[in-house]
Structure formats: C-alpha cells, structure tokens
Scaffold this motif. Sequence first.
Motif, PDB file in Angstrom:
ATOM      1  N   ASN A  61      27.091  34.636  32.936  1.00 31.96           N
ATOM      2  CA  ASN A  61      26.512  34.693  34.319  1.00 31.96           C
ATOM      3  C   ASN A  61      26.472  33.413  35.038  1.00 31.96           C
ATOM      4  OD1 ASN A  61      24.715  33.467  32.966  1.00 31.96           O
ATOM      5  ND2 ASN A  61      22.958  34.704  34.049  1.00 31.96           N
ATOM      6  N   GLY A  62      27.555  32.739  34.843  1.00 33.76           N
ATOM      7  CA  GLY A  62      27.712  31.267  35.263  1.00 33.76           C
ATOM      8  C   GLY A  62      28.361  31.215  36.801  1.00 33.76           C
ATOM      9  N   ALA A  63      29.179  30.222  36.997  1.00 31.52           N
ATOM     10  CA  ALA A  63      29.540  30.023  38.448  1.00 31.52           C
ATOM     11  C   ALA A  63      30.848  30.925  38.779  1.00 31.52           C
ATOM     12  CB  ALA A  63      30.085  28.520  38.495  1.00 31.52           C
ATOM     13  N   GLY A  64      31.610  31.275  37.554  1.00 26.72           N
ATOM     14  CA  GLY A  64      32.652  32.449  37.979  1.00 26.72           C
ATOM     15  C   GLY A  64      33.965  31.697  38.427  1.00 26.72           C
ATOM     16  N   MET A  65      34.766  32.279  39.044  1.00 24.25           N
ATOM     17  CA  MET A  65      35.779  31.732  39.519  1.00 24.25           C
ATOM     18  C   MET A  65      36.506  32.345  40.626  1.00 24.25           C
ATOM     19  SD  MET A  65      38.018  31.751  35.970  1.00 24.25           S
ATOM     20  CE  MET A  65      37.424  32.814  35.115  1.00 24.25           C
ATOM     21  N   ASP A  66      37.414  32.014  41.409  1.00 28.21           N
ATOM     22  CA  ASP A  66      38.051  32.444  42.652  1.00 28.21           C
ATOM     23  C   ASP A  66      39.629  32.763  41.923  1.00 28.21           C
ATOM     24  OD1 ASP A  66      39.735  30.331  42.481  1.00 28.21           O
ATOM     25  OD2 ASP A  66      38.445  29.282  43.987  1.00 28.21           O
ATOM     26  N   GLU A  67      40.071  33.655  42.876  1.00 31.20           N
ATOM     27  CA  GLU A  67      41.372  34.132  42.505  1.00 31.20           C
ATOM     28  C   GLU A  67      42.482  33.096  42.085  1.00 31.20           C
ATOM     29  OE1 GLU A  67      42.615  37.362  41.789  1.00 31.20           O
ATOM     30  OE2 GLU A  67      40.222  37.919  42.381  1.00 31.20           O
ATOM     31  N   GLU A  68      42.563  32.231  42.811  1.00 29.36           N
ATOM     32  CA  GLU A  68      43.635  30.965  42.745  1.00 29.36           C
ATOM     33  C   GLU A  68      43.271  30.229  41.163  1.00 29.36           C
ATOM     34  OE1 GLU A  68      45.721  30.578  44.659  1.00 29.36           O
ATOM     35  OE2 GLU A  68      46.645  28.901  43.451  1.00 29.36           O
ATOM     36  N   THR A  69      42.010  30.225  40.751  1.00 30.12           N
ATOM     37  CA  THR A  69      41.603  29.437  39.517  1.00 30.12           C
ATOM     38  C   THR A  69      42.099  30.657  38.443  1.00 30.12           C
ATOM     39  OG1 THR A  69      39.777  28.564  40.462  1.00 30.12           O
ATOM     40  CG2 THR A  69      39.758  28.575  38.463  1.00 30.12           C
ATOM     41  N   LYS A  70      41.853  31.775  38.768  1.00 32.91           N
ATOM     42  CA  LYS A  70      42.055  32.597  37.806  1.00 32.91           C
ATOM     43  C   LYS A  70      43.588  32.701  37.201  1.00 32.91           C
ATOM     44  CE  LYS A  70      39.841  36.587  38.840  1.00 32.91           C
ATOM     45  NZ  LYS A  70      39.399  37.847  39.491  1.00 32.91           N
ATOM     46  N   LYS A  71      44.227  32.487  38.310  1.00 34.14           N
ATOM     47  CA  LYS A  71      45.789  32.677  38.093  1.00 34.14           C
ATOM     48  C   LYS A  71      46.260  31.480  37.187  1.00 34.14           C
ATOM     49  CE  LYS A  71      47.221  33.943  42.324  1.00 34.14           C
ATOM     50  NZ  LYS A  71      48.056  33.304  43.789  1.00 34.14           N
ATOM     51  N   HIS A  72      45.447  30.185  37.341  1.00 32.37           N
ATOM     52  CA  HIS A  72      45.959  29.276  36.286  1.00 32.37           C
ATOM     53  C   HIS A  72      45.182  28.902  35.233  1.00 32.37           C
ATOM     54  CE1 HIS A  72      48.563  28.128  39.613  1.00 32.37           C
ATOM     55  NE2 HIS A  72      47.693  28.142  40.602  1.00 32.37           N
TER      56      HIS A  72
ATOM     57  N   ARG B  70      46.166  41.786  24.805  1.00 31.16           N
ATOM     58  CA  ARG B  70      46.156  41.583  25.987  1.00 31.16           C
ATOM     59  C   ARG B  70      44.785  40.700  26.282  1.00 31.16           C
ATOM     60  NH1 ARG B  70      46.506  46.991  27.285  1.00 31.16           N
ATOM     61  NH2 ARG B  70      44.314  47.083  27.461  1.00 31.16           N
ATOM     62  N   ILE B  71      44.618  40.077  27.317  1.00 27.99           N
ATOM     63  CA  ILE B  71      43.433  39.386  27.663  1.00 27.99           C
ATOM     64  C   ILE B  71      43.315  39.676  29.168  1.00 27.99           C
ATOM     65  CG2 ILE B  71      44.460  36.826  27.648  1.00 27.99           C
ATOM     66  CD1 ILE B  71      41.362  36.034  26.864  1.00 27.99           C
ATOM     67  N   ASP B  72      42.090  39.992  29.467  1.00 28.13           N
ATOM     68  CA  ASP B  72      41.927  40.234  31.033  1.00 28.13           C
ATOM     69  C   ASP B  72      40.603  39.557  31.439  1.00 28.13           C
ATOM     70  OD1 ASP B  72      43.749  42.208  31.448  1.00 28.13           O
ATOM     71  OD2 ASP B  72      42.673  43.760  30.407  1.00 28.13           O
ATOM     72  N   VAL B  73      40.662  38.812  32.574  1.00 31.06           N
ATOM     73  CA  VAL B  73      39.840  38.150  33.122  1.00 31.06           C
ATOM     74  C   VAL B  73      39.200  38.789  34.426  1.00 31.06           C
ATOM     75  CG1 VAL B  73      38.962  35.913  33.741  1.00 31.06           C
ATOM     76  CG2 VAL B  73      41.095  36.172  32.504  1.00 31.06           C
TER      77      VAL B  73
END
Lengths: 229, 365
Positions: free
Chosen positions: B294-305, B339-342
């Motif tokens: 339940n931390g800071a999470g990440m935006d779409e851009e971060t998720k991509k990389h 597979r790994i999904d985020v």
Amino acid sequence: MFAVMVVEDDAVTRRLTCQVLRRGGYDPIPASDAAEALELMDRYHVDLFLLDVMMPGMDGFEFIRTVRGSRYETPILMTTAKGSLSDKRQAFSAGADDYMVKPIDEEELLLRVSALLRRAKIATERRLTVGRYALNYDALSVSESGGGEQILPQKEFLLLFKLLSYPGKIFTRRQLMDELWGMESDTDERTVDVHIKRLRDRFPDCRDFEIVTIRGLGYRANLNGEDKK
Amino acid sequence: MTVGGFFRGLKRRIGAILHSFRFTMIGSVFLIMLASAVIAGGITSAVYHANPDGFTRYTPIVLVLIALPASILLGTFFSIIVSKQILRPVDDLIRATERIARGDFSTPVPVRFRKNQFSRLIESFNDMERELSGIEIFRKDFIGNVSHEFKTPLNAIRGYVRELADPALSNEEREEYIRIITEACDRLTGMTTAILLLSKLENQRIISERESFDLTEQLRDAILMLERDWSKKKVELSLDLDETVTYSSNAEMLFHVWENLLSNAIKFCPDEGGVIRVSCRRTEGGVTVTVSDNGAGMDEETKKHIFEAFFQGDTSHKAEGNGLGLPLVRRIVDLHGGRIDVGSTPGEGAAFTVFLPDEVTPADR
C-alpha cells in the motif's frame, strides 16, 4: 572464552575475520588451509570452526568429512563466495551446522557464531534453561524452580525444546513438521497447531516464555525479559 | 475427409505452388520462351510475306536461320529484364548483409513479392535484424550503465577513504564516512551478485533441475528471510497461503522472484501502517501469486519501464536498490513461459501478479 578456528586461505579475509571475532569476545585461531587446521586441532581446544569452502589442497567439504569422521562434533560454520542452493545442500550434507555467503556481514557473523555455540551447548548438555524452567532432553521433562516437574509427550517436548532453542525465530509449520515428524510423514500440518495448543495449556501462566502465532507464517517463542527480535 | 475439405486442401496446395519461388522461375522461363518463340515466328513470317528484296528465295533453311537468332536474342533480352526483377530480393539481401556486417541496423529489407519463399526469407531476415539490433542496444546500454553504476560507489569509497586519513576529523564525521563507505560496498556487492545472476539467466533457455515443491512454503521462507526488514518497518502481513500449492520448477531460481517482489514491496511500503498482501493460488493451467503493498505506487510512465535494467522509478529510494531486481524477476518468469502483470494507482500501492504455467516445452516459447 570460546576458541574459534578460522580456516581461510585468503590472508586479508583471515586477518579481518580474526579481528572481528576478537572484538566479539572470542579467541580466534587462524589456519591458512585444511592441513594446518588439522594440525592445530591437536594442540588447541576448538569450540567452533569457521570454514571457507574453496581452499587449495583439501577443500572445505572434505575437511568437514575428515573432522566428522574422527567423531568431532564441534560446530562448523561454512563461508563461501558461491551462494547456490546445491552448495548449501552439499555443505549441510557434509555435516556443516550453518552456512554463510560472502561478503559476510560482521554483525551477522557474530550473531551466528553465538547462536551456534549456544546450540552446541544445548546439544552437549542436553538441557535448556529458560527463566525458571529447566528442560531435560533425555527425561523429556520440564521442571519449574520452586514448582513441580512435568513429563511431556515426546513430540510436545521436542516442539517446545526446538522453539526455545531458537528464541525469536519464526518456524513455519512445515519446518517444524519436517524436523519432528520427519520429511516423509503424511501428518497434517495442523497437527502442529494441536501440539502448540496443548503446550500453551500446559503452561497457562508462564511468564518466562510464550509461544506466539505469527499469522500465515508459523510460530515463534518469545523469551520475556529479553529483547524481542 | 469431406469433398469441401478436399477442395480447400487442393486450393491451399495449388496456392502454395503458385506462390513458390520455383514456380515463379519455371513460369518466367516458360513465358520468356513462349514470347520469344512467338515474336521470332512473327518476324519470320512477316519477312517471308513482305519479301523485301524480291530476289531471295525463302527456303525453310533461310527462314530457320532468321527465326533462331531472333528467338535467341529476344529470349536473352527478356531474361535480362525478368531476372533483374526476380533476383532483386537477392541483391537486397546481399546489400543488407554487408550493411549489417558494418553494424548498421537501420533499414529493413523491403518485401517485394507477396508470399513466396523469398518474402518469407526476407521477413525472417528482418526479424533477425530486429533481434540483433535489440541485443546490440542492450549490450551497449548495459555496459554503459554497469560502468556508470559501478563508478559512482567506487568514487564515493575512494573519496571518503582519503577523507578518513585526515587526522582533524571529528568522531561523528568519521562514523558518517565509514557508514557511507560501507553502504557503497554493499551496493557494489548487491550489483555484482545481481549482474552475475542476470547474465547466467540470459544464457539459459530452459529450466534445469526441476523439482516439485510447495510454493506457499517457499513464499513463507522468502518472507521469513526478509523478517528483519519487515519487522523493522512494522509492516503488517496479510497472508493467504493456507492451501498447499504444489509446483514444479527450479526452486532456487524461483526463490529470487519472491525475494525481489517482497523486498520491493517492503521498500515501497509507507513508514507507518504498511500492509503487504501475499496470496498464492492454483489457477487454470498453472499458479498465480500476488504480492501487493500500500505504498506510493507508480504512474503509467514508470510502469512501462520498471522491467528495464537500471531503471529506477522513485529516485528517493535509489540508494536501496540497484535497478536489476525486476529485470531479474521478468527474466525468470519468461523462462517459465509465464506472465507478470503490474497493477498500480499512484498513492495507493502496487500489485504484482505472477502467473506461472504448469508445463512448458521449449518449442512453445
């Protein structure tokens, strides 16, 4: 003071390890290879071996076999640069008591050495004292100073003895099962729960230790009056 | 087999024959011969009827002497034109090979014919080129990144060791410097271990030493190994690992996946009230493990990389990681054919879901 023999071929590492042990209150005996270690063993009393796996001449595994072959039960802590599981397996099956992967954290080394010595003491004395309670491994008995003595069923006793030998360490049900009932046993893991419950019932108002359930993980014995991990 | 099926099969076969390069060759040769024969015949007959000089008697032998060279010349002429067309892809390929040998991966070879053996060859050639350029970029970037990532802590160590030699240093400063040096060393160690493992996995195509084991117990082992970290941060664990989930794999390799996902989850948990959920279930055709925080999470851009080597989304945690954990996880999951999904919403945490199929044959990958 406990004597720890450091069997390590690299001079810098050997010197550093000896220094760390000395600071931790141990008496280090340096040996540059297995042959020297075997020779020094005749002259000094050794409480624990800190053994490098890869050494010229006789390697660590062979050294353990030689030592164990001549009926020395001295605890052995292996250190190695390789961290693979097969290495670990080989170390334990050769007769090592613990295994650390280099680079070694000094504080962790001291913790492990002291835990190994503590366990070796428990193993040789075959008894364990926790606060007012004394556990006798041969008699399967737990006696309370100023109180009574109870003889426990074997599995219950072994379970309690195991947990109290490693205070603060969490064991999974599977680990306890494998240790107490054997790897091949088909017994349900919930059997452990039943035994824990019986143990808690046996020592209802014990203030010296408590067996804590860690949800989803397993069990841990906390010693009161000592820092919880 | 039904009649319709038979005809469909026949159509497919004829189609395959029509599209094959050999057919193109034979067809072209036939057409060239036909065309040159017809034209040569035409010329001969025109000459015969026109009788331009009025004297010559067009005996058959004379006519053959006109028709033969005319047909040979015309055939050669057509062949030159047609063969240029047919062999253009070969020239393209030769030029492309020379270009790639020079290390230039910029332009793919054009596909000139539809669906014949050559176009397939060119398509695979282009695939190969793409793969090669990927490896080349990875290699260049990777070595660059590795050198940079190593240099930083090495510089710190060198600098602070020199500072330590200063006798005027206060005790606090000395302790601070020693702490920095130790951290830099730990960083180098972590990175070396991760790179060694990653390079070992990069060269691996199949999973060796498979054995059956209980995945939930392995997850518990991984959680216990990180006990120091989560208990220090007072993270609450919500574990759904009560069912035994047997899975066959290389246990040691798979352990790295959980170790990395869990230590990431712990790292990104808030300092107060951190909660990590771990679940492991048998799902259709394999097993599914979820690790969420339940931390800071990440935006779409971060998720991509996040699965790229040395990428670190959150710079405030840079010191704690080396940017190789998730690439390692990805690689191991790929080796399993999984597979790994985020899933993540900024501010609300992140969930990593790993699906591992039960059996995978190398041919399936």
